[in-house]
Design a protein around this motif. Structure first.
Motif, PDB file in Angstrom:
ATOM      1  N   THR A  57      -9.619  59.520  -2.473  1.00 25.42           N
ATOM      2  CA  THR A  57      -8.519  59.723  -1.588  1.00 25.42           C
ATOM      3  C   THR A  57      -7.185  59.502  -2.088  1.00 25.42           C
ATOM      4  O   THR A  57      -6.009  60.355  -2.397  1.00 25.42           O
ATOM      5  CB  THR A  57      -8.648  59.004   0.253  1.00 25.42           C
ATOM      6  OG1 THR A  57      -9.635  60.030   0.673  1.00 25.42           O
ATOM      7  CG2 THR A  57      -6.960  59.717   0.749  1.00 25.42           C
ATOM      8  N   ALA A  58      -6.947  58.359  -2.518  1.00 22.50           N
ATOM      9  CA  ALA A  58      -5.985  57.805  -3.615  1.00 22.50           C
ATOM     10  C   ALA A  58      -5.517  58.267  -4.275  1.00 22.50           C
ATOM     11  O   ALA A  58      -4.381  58.457  -4.976  1.00 22.50           O
ATOM     12  CB  ALA A  58      -6.203  56.350  -3.640  1.00 22.50           C
ATOM     13  N   GLU A  79      -4.076  61.982  -3.955  1.00 23.40           N
ATOM     14  CA  GLU A  79      -2.709  61.670  -3.727  1.00 23.40           C
ATOM     15  C   GLU A  79      -1.950  61.540  -4.660  1.00 23.40           C
ATOM     16  O   GLU A  79      -0.470  61.736  -5.321  1.00 23.40           O
ATOM     17  CB  GLU A  79      -1.991  60.475  -2.570  1.00 23.40           C
ATOM     18  CG  GLU A  79      -2.701  61.161  -1.545  1.00 23.40           C
ATOM     19  CD  GLU A  79      -2.500  59.496  -0.506  1.00 23.40           C
ATOM     20  OE1 GLU A  79      -1.907  58.612  -1.040  1.00 23.40           O
ATOM     21  OE2 GLU A  79      -2.713  59.180   0.801  1.00 23.40           O
ATOM     22  N   ASP A  92      -2.745  52.997 -12.334  1.00 23.94           N
ATOM     23  CA  ASP A  92      -3.085  53.458 -10.713  1.00 23.94           C
ATOM     24  C   ASP A  92      -4.282  54.710 -10.561  1.00 23.94           C
ATOM     25  O   ASP A  92      -5.490  54.523  -9.568  1.00 23.94           O
ATOM     26  CB  ASP A  92      -2.378  54.085  -9.539  1.00 23.94           C
ATOM     27  CG  ASP A  92      -0.676  52.813  -9.332  1.00 23.94           C
ATOM     28  OD1 ASP A  92      -1.642  51.791  -9.401  1.00 23.94           O
ATOM     29  OD2 ASP A  92       0.277  53.624  -9.061  1.00 23.94           O
ATOM     30  N   ARG A 115      -5.089  45.543  -7.402  1.00 25.70           N
ATOM     31  CA  ARG A 115      -5.342  46.921  -8.067  1.00 25.70           C
ATOM     32  C   ARG A 115      -6.049  46.384  -9.382  1.00 25.70           C
ATOM     33  O   ARG A 115      -6.932  46.729  -9.987  1.00 25.70           O
ATOM     34  CB  ARG A 115      -4.373  47.489  -8.806  1.00 25.70           C
ATOM     35  CG  ARG A 115      -3.837  48.384  -9.577  1.00 25.70           C
ATOM     36  CD  ARG A 115      -2.746  48.806 -10.037  1.00 25.70           C
ATOM     37  NE  ARG A 115      -2.002  48.100 -10.599  1.00 25.70           N
ATOM     38  CZ  ARG A 115      -0.942  48.871 -11.322  1.00 25.70           C
ATOM     39  NH1 ARG A 115      -0.086  49.952 -11.438  1.00 25.70           N
ATOM     40  NH2 ARG A 115       0.305  47.654 -11.834  1.00 25.70           N
ATOM     41  N   HIS A 139     -10.876  55.846  -2.773  1.00 16.63           N
ATOM     42  CA  HIS A 139     -10.395  55.908  -4.198  1.00 16.63           C
ATOM     43  C   HIS A 139     -10.043  57.627  -4.097  1.00 16.63           C
ATOM     44  O   HIS A 139      -9.311  57.675  -4.970  1.00 16.63           O
ATOM     45  CB  HIS A 139     -10.974  54.829  -5.032  1.00 16.63           C
ATOM     46  CG  HIS A 139     -10.887  53.720  -4.648  1.00 16.63           C
ATOM     47  ND1 HIS A 139      -9.919  52.841  -5.311  1.00 16.63           N
ATOM     48  CD2 HIS A 139     -10.927  52.196  -4.078  1.00 16.63           C
ATOM     49  CE1 HIS A 139      -9.995  51.920  -5.290  1.00 16.63           C
ATOM     50  NE2 HIS A 139     -10.947  50.839  -4.620  1.00 16.63           N
ATOM     51  N   GLY A 160      -3.116  48.940  -1.776  1.00 21.21           N
ATOM     52  CA  GLY A 160      -2.340  49.679  -1.177  1.00 21.21           C
ATOM     53  C   GLY A 160      -2.678  50.065   0.312  1.00 21.21           C
ATOM     54  O   GLY A 160      -1.671  50.588   0.820  1.00 21.21           O
ATOM     55  N   ALA A 192      -8.516  54.124 -10.121  1.00 25.29           N
ATOM     56  CA  ALA A 192      -9.032  54.959  -8.938  1.00 25.29           C
ATOM     57  C   ALA A 192      -9.664  56.140  -9.653  1.00 25.29           C
ATOM     58  O   ALA A 192     -10.685  55.519  -8.319  1.00 25.29           O
ATOM     59  CB  ALA A 192      -8.323  56.058  -8.536  1.00 25.29           C
TER      60      ALA A 192
END
Length: 361
Positions: A350-351, A354, A292, A219, A348, A133, A296
């Motif tokens: 931070t991802a 979100e 996802d 990914r 990761h 991403g 992560a």
């Protein structure tokens, strides 16, 4: 973390693990890997041919109608765990996982067949540090030719075909012979990186849109990298326990000292958690469920555990662990390099925040 029976290895996966481990035991000894890192050819091409061609492991993610094995990410995770345990210098992650996933996204059947049969090694020309991403560098498309340079490309030195993103939004297949591959200094000499320079390369074939293909490839790479990191951590823990049982001080096994027992117990628990996270990521990639989030989580946890396991191994091996002849430095370098590959643990986390809508404080 609770144990999910679906994450346990099936008998077929255990048989695959045993076969891969037997091959690596016979053909990937530590002394040989160290010798290769001191040469101009760190990649073990004969081992790659045995793994990818002889055992058919390069095509695990490729459908059977395209000469692949029609397996899935769980099986690829088993292979990567064993490769991590041996720090094998082969382009499995880059070709059999990342490049293969990019080609699957584009529907490039002929190239997939080549990668699956191990007659071709493919490399996605995106820096190894790039997280899923995240923005990635692209070359320029000028008058039908590709121009520009891309840095930090893992295993580019042994690639037959490069999958190159361009500024028109496309992903192009480029014959590696049409590019200049310049080695870069790499901490992990078992997975060398290079700068790829394209100076008017013509004949490149547009495969599809770069953005979705690169996102899918990175990914999958990040999710399965956790299994490689698990293999590194498991080797470090197992070898450290073995060494401390054999080493003696004051006529006692060093492993009997309570302070060291506590350190090893804590490390064991972290490795167990890493195993659960890595297997969950592989299963999520295979089933498409919460992929996802699972990737992560695995990458947010894997890097610090693998690095800590390798650091503990180095310290607890004492003086011998500081020598070039002992393989522990290979594992520490692989763990350190993997900690920034395909996104740092912080990226990761931070991802993940979100994805689950967790606002920053």
């Amino acid at each position: 973390m609770s144990t999910d029976p679906d994450l346990l290895h099936s008998p077929e996966e255990e048989a695959l693990r045993a076969a891969v481990r037997d091959l690596l035991t016979d053909h990937c000894d530590a002394a040989g890997v160290i010798a290769r890192t001191e040469s101009d050819a760190p990649h073990d091409v004969p081992l790659w041919k045995s793994l990818a061609g002889g055992m058919g492991l390069a095509g695990l993610l490729v459908p059977e109608e395209l000469a692949g094995q029609g397996a899935g990410h769980r099986e690829a995770a088993v292979v990567l765990e064993e490769l991590g345990r041996s720090v094998a210098p082969v382009p499995y992650l880059t070709s059999a996982v990342v490049a293969t996933e990019a080609l699957l996204a584009c529907g490039a059947d002929d190239l997939l067949a080549g990668l699956a049969s191990a007659t071709t090694i493919g490399v996605l020309a995106v820096g190894l540090h790039t997280a899923p991403g995240a923005p990635f560098d692209r070359v320029r498309l000028e008058g039908g030719a590709l121009r520009g340079e891309l840095t930090g490309i893992a295993d580019a030195a042994v690639a037959d075909v490069l999958l190159v993103p361009a500024d028109d939004g496309g992903l192009y297949a480029v014959d590696a012979a049409a590019a200049a591959v310049v080695p870069q200094v790499s901490l992990d000499l078992t997975r060398p990186v290079a700068r790829v320079v394209l100076d008017g390369a013509r004949g490149a074939r547009r495969l599809g849109e770069a953005e979705p293909a690169v996102r899918r490839a990175l990914r999958a790479g990040a999710g399965l990298l956790a299994s490689e990191q698990l293999g590194v951590a498991e080797w470090a823990l197992t070898e450290t326990v073995r060494h401390l049982k054999e080493r003696r001080q004051f006529d006692r096994p060093v492993g009997g000292f309570q302070a060291l027992k506590h350190r090893l117990a804590q490390l064991w628990l972290q490795v167990v958690h890493l195993r659960a996270a890595a297997r969950a990521a592989a299963d999520a990639l295979a089933t498409g469920t919460d992929t996802d989030v699972a990737v992560a989580v695995a990458q947010a946890y894997a890097a610090p555990v693998a690095v800590r396991a390798a650091e503990e191994a180095l310290q607890l091996h004492g003086g011998i662990g500081m020598t070039w002849e002992h393989p522990v430095h290979l594992y520490l370098k692989r763990a350190k390099a993997d900690s920034i590959a395909l996104g740092t643990a912080g990226a990761h986390r931070t991802a993940l925040a979100e994805l689950i809508n967790l606002p920053a404080p």
